[in-house]
Design an enzyme around this catalytic site. Structure first.
Site, short mmCIF file in Angstrom:
data_model
loop_
_atom_site.label_atom_id
_atom_site.label_comp_id
_atom_site.label_asym_id
_atom_site.label_seq_id
_atom_site.Cartn_x
_atom_site.Cartn_y
_atom_site.Cartn_z
N ALA A 1 27.65 -29.88 12.89
CA ALA A 1 28.70 -30.56 12.13
C ALA A 1 29.81 -31.25 13.16
O ALA A 1 30.08 -32.51 13.30
CB ALA A 1 29.39 -29.66 11.37
N SER B 1 23.71 -23.61 14.35
CA SER B 1 22.69 -24.81 14.42
C SER B 1 21.62 -24.66 15.36
O SER B 1 20.55 -25.15 15.26
CB SER B 1 23.69 -26.18 14.79
OG SER B 1 24.66 -26.20 13.88
N GLN C 1 15.50 -22.97 12.22
CA GLN C 1 14.39 -23.19 12.31
C GLN C 1 13.52 -23.94 11.86
O GLN C 1 13.04 -25.16 12.09
CB GLN C 1 13.64 -21.51 12.06
CG GLN C 1 14.00 -20.73 13.06
CD GLN C 1 13.45 -19.28 12.71
OE1 GLN C 1 12.79 -19.52 11.75
NE2 GLN C 1 13.52 -18.25 13.43
N GLY C 2 13.56 -23.91 10.23
CA GLY C 2 12.80 -24.92 9.52
C GLY C 2 12.73 -26.24 9.54
O GLY C 2 11.98 -27.10 9.54
N GLU D 1 9.30 -26.25 1.66
CA GLU D 1 9.87 -25.06 1.72
C GLU D 1 10.18 -24.65 0.50
O GLU D 1 10.36 -25.40 -0.57
CB GLU D 1 11.29 -24.94 2.41
CG GLU D 1 10.98 -25.16 4.05
CD GLU D 1 12.11 -25.06 4.84
OE1 GLU D 1 13.45 -25.19 4.27
OE2 GLU D 1 11.99 -24.94 6.09
N ASP E 1 36.44 -18.07 10.97
CA ASP E 1 37.65 -18.29 11.58
C ASP E 1 38.30 -19.40 10.97
O ASP E 1 39.50 -19.70 10.53
CB ASP E 1 37.49 -18.57 12.93
CG ASP E 1 37.33 -17.37 13.95
OD1 ASP E 1 37.18 -16.26 13.28
OD2 ASP E 1 37.13 -17.44 15.08
N HIS F 1 18.93 -14.67 3.17
CA HIS F 1 17.53 -15.17 3.34
C HIS F 1 16.58 -14.11 3.13
O HIS F 1 16.68 -12.92 3.49
CB HIS F 1 17.39 -15.86 4.79
CG HIS F 1 16.32 -16.50 5.10
ND1 HIS F 1 15.08 -16.00 5.12
CD2 HIS F 1 16.33 -17.95 5.35
CE1 HIS F 1 14.09 -17.00 5.26
NE2 HIS F 1 14.96 -18.08 5.59
N HIS G 1 22.84 -14.77 5.15
CA HIS G 1 22.31 -16.32 5.87
C HIS G 1 23.22 -17.25 5.82
O HIS G 1 23.54 -17.77 6.81
CB HIS G 1 20.89 -16.36 5.31
CG HIS G 1 20.27 -17.65 5.94
ND1 HIS G 1 20.14 -17.60 7.41
CD2 HIS G 1 19.77 -18.70 5.42
CE1 HIS G 1 19.30 -18.72 7.69
NE2 HIS G 1 19.49 -19.47 6.83
N ARG H 1 22.04 -22.16 -2.12
CA ARG H 1 21.57 -23.48 -1.21
C ARG H 1 20.10 -23.54 -1.17
O ARG H 1 19.34 -22.56 -0.90
CB ARG H 1 22.25 -23.32 0.15
CG ARG H 1 21.63 -24.36 1.08
CD ARG H 1 22.03 -24.13 2.59
NE ARG H 1 21.59 -23.02 3.28
CZ ARG H 1 20.72 -23.05 4.15
NH1 ARG H 1 20.27 -24.21 4.61
NH2 ARG H 1 20.49 -21.97 4.91
C1 LIG Z 1 18.64 -18.41 12.15
C2 LIG Z 1 19.14 -19.63 11.36
C3 LIG Z 1 18.22 -20.48 10.82
C4 LIG Z 1 18.49 -21.38 9.92
N1 LIG Z 1 17.58 -22.36 9.74
C5 LIG Z 1 18.02 -23.58 8.79
C6 LIG Z 1 17.12 -24.52 8.70
O1 LIG Z 1 16.05 -24.34 8.84
N2 LIG Z 1 17.70 -25.89 7.86
C7 LIG Z 1 18.98 -25.71 7.63
O2 LIG Z 1 19.43 -26.80 6.97
N3 LIG Z 1 19.68 -24.62 7.83
C8 LIG Z 1 19.35 -23.63 8.65
N4 LIG Z 1 20.40 -22.64 8.68
C9 LIG Z 1 21.74 -22.84 8.44
C10 LIG Z 1 22.34 -23.92 9.26
O3 LIG Z 1 21.66 -23.64 10.63
C11 LIG Z 1 23.87 -23.88 9.58
O4 LIG Z 1 24.55 -23.78 8.19
C12 LIG Z 1 24.55 -25.06 10.10
O5 LIG Z 1 23.46 -25.20 11.50
C13 LIG Z 1 25.77 -24.78 10.46
O6 LIG Z 1 26.33 -25.69 11.37
P1 LIG Z 1 27.84 -25.77 11.61
O7 LIG Z 1 27.69 -26.80 12.95
O8 LIG Z 1 28.70 -25.89 10.60
O9 LIG Z 1 28.02 -24.44 12.34
P2 LIG Z 1 27.78 -23.81 13.65
O10 LIG Z 1 26.40 -24.38 14.35
O11 LIG Z 1 27.42 -22.34 13.61
O12 LIG Z 1 28.71 -24.06 14.90
C14 LIG Z 1 29.92 -23.40 14.68
C15 LIG Z 1 30.76 -23.70 16.02
O13 LIG Z 1 31.97 -23.30 15.59
C16 LIG Z 1 32.57 -22.75 16.66
N5 LIG Z 1 33.66 -21.72 16.40
C17 LIG Z 1 33.64 -20.70 15.36
N6 LIG Z 1 34.89 -20.19 15.46
C18 LIG Z 1 35.66 -20.84 16.30
C19 LIG Z 1 36.93 -20.78 16.62
N7 LIG Z 1 37.86 -20.01 16.10
N8 LIG Z 1 37.57 -21.54 17.90
C20 LIG Z 1 36.72 -22.62 18.30
N9 LIG Z 1 35.35 -22.69 17.94
C21 LIG Z 1 34.91 -21.78 16.93
C22 LIG Z 1 31.36 -21.88 17.43
O14 LIG Z 1 31.60 -21.40 18.68
C23 LIG Z 1 30.24 -22.85 17.21
O15 LIG Z 1 30.27 -23.98 18.52
C24 LIG Z 1 20.02 -21.68 9.52
C25 LIG Z 1 20.88 -20.62 10.09
C26 LIG Z 1 20.27 -19.69 10.91
C27 LIG Z 1 21.64 -18.77 11.64
#
Ligand SMILES: Cc1cc2nc3c(=O)[nH]c(=O)nc-3n(C[C@H](O)[C@H](O)[C@H](O)COP(=O)(O)OP(=O)(O)OC[C@H]3O[C@@H](n4cnc5c(N)ncnc54)[C@H](O)[C@@H]3O)c2cc1C
Length: 650
Positions: free
Chosen positions: A17, A44, A48-49, A130, A239, A260, A367, A402
């Site tokens: 994001a 992120s 995997q999927g 899926e 957070d 999951h 998850h 989801r």
């Molecule tokens: C093992 C696994 C497999 C998955 N597989 C899939 C899939 O195949 N398809 C799918 O659609 N979704 C999947 N998901 C879900 C998806 O990956 C996540 O919902 C998505 O990547 C979240 O992205 P994000 O950018 O919101 O957060 P994240 O990618 O978790 O990034 C969060 C960021 O915020 C930072 N952060 C957190 N707190 C603070 C703070 N206080 N100050 C500064 N920085 C902070 C972290 O350091 C990190 O950089 C999976 C999740 C997991 C765990």
């Protein structure tokens, strides 16, 4: 070294994001991206999927929406769902343009990171299937989609001249200030505020920083690590949800934690066995009887939505005493398994499991957080200048459960929507500030401060028009615990915590508590126990905090049963640890209380004592904690080390 940084846009989070937003904003803007730990430590990276989008000719957005609504069990926000899924094709095309090496439909083409992948077209992509999806709809890069996506975006972000990435920088609080200097401007008596940066802990130099910005994007991910068995990395403790709530944002549907179905059940492993294994024909068996139990539970068998499969596995586990069931793909050709799932195959092989011949022990794992900070499809929150995208946000796309692979899509679509919207906000903000500066003569200011004058209305209207908070329908308010509502029965904790709070011990115990009492199935008794235990920990922290910190008059007195955070922002590692734990306990209270007040079973929320659906699906809302914001913020203003500049930097 200065403790103050100025930037146009502050992005909190360097996952999908955060980086989708950063890379899509105009290059003329100076952008700072924070990551709490190393860059690869984010959900992120571990995805995997793949990413769901209606890319196949035989598929349509309408069908994708329909499948999402079914999984969401009546709680998806229709408009946002249609908007986000409707942009799926462009989102995947954008990722192709960033150089993501998606697997192509002819599997003989090998994945590597050559620039040629920038010319991939969505029609070239191999799509997998899926659970919950009516057809093949998931674009992927082998079985390590997240790693390939994030590697490509990180290369772009690190070479972009306008983007600065700061790893090991943890945002602690959002900074807000009145939209107009004259504090008499308000809507319905509540002051119009905007977000203008964050207080940050720099873990490299062990110091606090103030980062001032004209807008802030929260992209800090989910909260899975509040649970014992969790797939997310340890930065995901909610957070962003807490910072937004403290700053004045509503939170929604926190009780909808998605489990999951198939985490690897081997020791303390957090490794996930992708949904795509079941999509390609994987079957679930009872290890003792060999029964393929999903056939008796849902006509979609292993491809039923996640909540149904996870609950079925949990039921098996509760009666089999093994702690796992078997996921088996050994009936598929070995070459197919190795080609489609190289990462899972190699990881399991290293652990002594050859998935081409052996069943995989699996159990549900926390998850995904379907709830979060209330936003619209453009990422706007309740505070002007504060956007949110990704797992931290609640757009209503995921409803009560989801649909697999919709979250990566949401990260990209909402991130890019924010990038399109934010420059317009900055222009309006600049216009407002210019107007305010022009009219800032003593006489005009006096008039502006008086309702019913033209000057007042002009400026006031501009401040109101600058930002439209998201609207929600069919809501129910979560009443947070307070000393006035002490109707919960007493729960005696196993262990009493005294003045020397063991932070690590409580953190681990909190995870175990939430997994046990706020897991796949819940009951009033379990939730009450959890609330009591959390309260007890909060009390011991309050006691410890008093001993640790100076007891100056600016430290607000807090009611221990109300979700609290340490209003004295930390300056040392030990203070930081207490601050983090206090925040996690406060968030845990809100999650448990939301589950406690949902008297039904729906999607990912299953109440043993209320097993049926309520007639009307309602979204749970937690109203913001305005007092916490004001206390914390005034503390910062008082602190001479971090003066707030008089003018905004745009
Ligand atoms: C093992 C696994 C497999 C998955 N597989 C899939 C899939 O195949 N398809 C799918 O659609 N979704 C999947 N998901 C879900 C998806 O990956 C996540 O919902 C998505 O990547 C979240 O992205 P994000 O950018 O919101 O957060 P994240 O990618 O978790 O990034 C969060 C960021 O915020 C930072 N952060 C957190 N707190 C603070 C703070 N206080 N100050 C500064 N920085 C902070 C972290 O350091 C990190 O950089 C999976 C999740 C997991 C765990």
């Amino acid at each position: 070294m200065s403790n103050i940084i100025k930037t146009d846009v502050l992005i909190i989070g360097a996952g999908l994001a955060g980086l989708s937003t950063a890379l899509s904003l105009p290059k003329s803007l100076n952008i700072t991206v924070l990551s709490k730990a190393a860059l690869e430590v984010c959900s992120s990276h571990y995805a995997q999927g793949g990413i769901a989008a209606s890319l196949d000719k035989a598929d349509s957005v309408t069908e994708h929406v329909a499948d999402t609504l079914i999984a969401g069990a009546g709680l998806c926000a229709m408009d946002n769902t249609a908007r986000i899924l409707g942009a799926g094709h462009q989102a995947v095309q954008w990722l192709c343009e960033q150089g993501v090496p998606f697997t192509q439909s002819t599997l003989t083409k090998k994945i590597d990171n050559t620039p040629d992948f920038a010319v991939l077209k969505t029609s070239d992509l191999h799509l997998t299937k899926e659970g919950g999806h009516g057809c093949r709809r998931v674009a992927h890069a082998d079985d390590a989609t997240g790693r390939h996506v994030m590697d490509a975006l990180n290369i772009k972000a690190q070479t972009a001249a306008n983007i600065t990435i700061l790893p090991y920088h943890e945002a602690l609080e959002l900074l807000t200030s009145p939209m107009i200097s004259s504090s008499s401007f308000s809507i319905n008596d509540s002051e119009i505020r905007h977000c203008r940066g964050a207080l940050v802990f720099d873990h490299i130099n062990e110091r606090q920083l103030i980062i001032h910005s004209s807008a802030v994007v929260l992209a800090s991910g989910g909260l899975g690590q509040l649970f014992k068995r969790a797939s997310a990395p340890n930065v995901c403790v909610g957070d962003g949800v807490m910072m937004a709530w403290q700053a004045g944002c509503r939170l929604a549907n926190l009780e909808f934690i998605q489990f999951h179905p198939t985490g690897l059940a081997l020791d303390d492993s957090s490794f996930l066995i992708s949904e795509a294994l079941r999509g390609e024909g994987g079957r679930l068996y009872c290890p003792q009887t060999g029964a393929r139990f999903m056939l008796d539970i849902d006509e979609r068998a292993e491809l039923a939505p996640r909540d149904i499969v996870a609950r079925a596995i949990a039921n098996q586990i509760s009666s089999n005493g093994l702690g796992y069931v078997h996921l088996d793909v050994s009936h598929l050709p070995a070459a197919f398994i190795q080609a489609h799932f190289p990462q899972i195959y190699q990881t399991l092989l290293a652990l002594g499991i050859d998935m081409t011949t052996d069943p995989i022990p699996v159990a549900p794992t926390a998850h995904y957080s379907c709830g979060g900070v209330v936003t619209d499809a453009n990422g706007l929150t309740d505070i002007a200048g504060l956007y949110a995208a990704g797992e931290v946000a609640y757009t209503g796309l995921h409803g009560a459960n989801r649909l697999a692979s919709n979250s990566l899509l949401e990260c990209v679509v909402v991130g890019r929507n924010i990038a399109a919207n934010l420059p317009h906000y900055l222009i309006k903000l600049e216009r407002l500030k210019n107007l305010e500066a022009l009219e800032k003569t003593a006489e005009v200011l006096e008039k502006m401060a008086q309702p019913h004058t033209t000057a007042y209305y002009g400026l006031h209207q501009l401040a109101v028009d600058i930002w439209q908070s998201p609207t929600l329908e069919n809501t129910q308010f979560v009443i947070l615990p307070s000393s006035k509502q002490s109707s919960l029965p007493t729960y005696k904790a196993d262990k009493a915590f005294h003045s020397n709070v063991d932070i690590v011990e409580i953190t681990i115990a909190l995870k175990a508590l939430l997994t046990a009492n706020m897991g796949i199935t819940r009951s009033a008794k379990q939730l009450e126990q959890a609330l009591r235990q959390i309260e007890q920990w909060q009390e011991s922290i309050e006691h410890n905090k008093t001993m640790l910190s100076d007891t100056s008059s600016r430290t607000p007195t807090t009611n221990s049963r109300t979700p609290t955070t340490n209003s004295r922002t930390p300056t040392t590692n030990s203070e930081l640890a207490i601050f983090q734990l206090a925040r996690q306990l406060a968030l845990a209270t809100m999650i448990v209380q939301s589950a406690y007040q949902r008297f039904e079973s729906r999607g990912g929320h299953y109440r043993e004592d209320y097993p049926n659906l309520a007639e009307t699906p309602l979204t749970s809302i937690i109203l913001p904690s305005r007092n916490a914001t004001l206390n914390s913020f005034s503390h910062i203003i008082e602190d001479e080390r971090y003066p707030i500049p008089v003018t905004d930097h745009i």
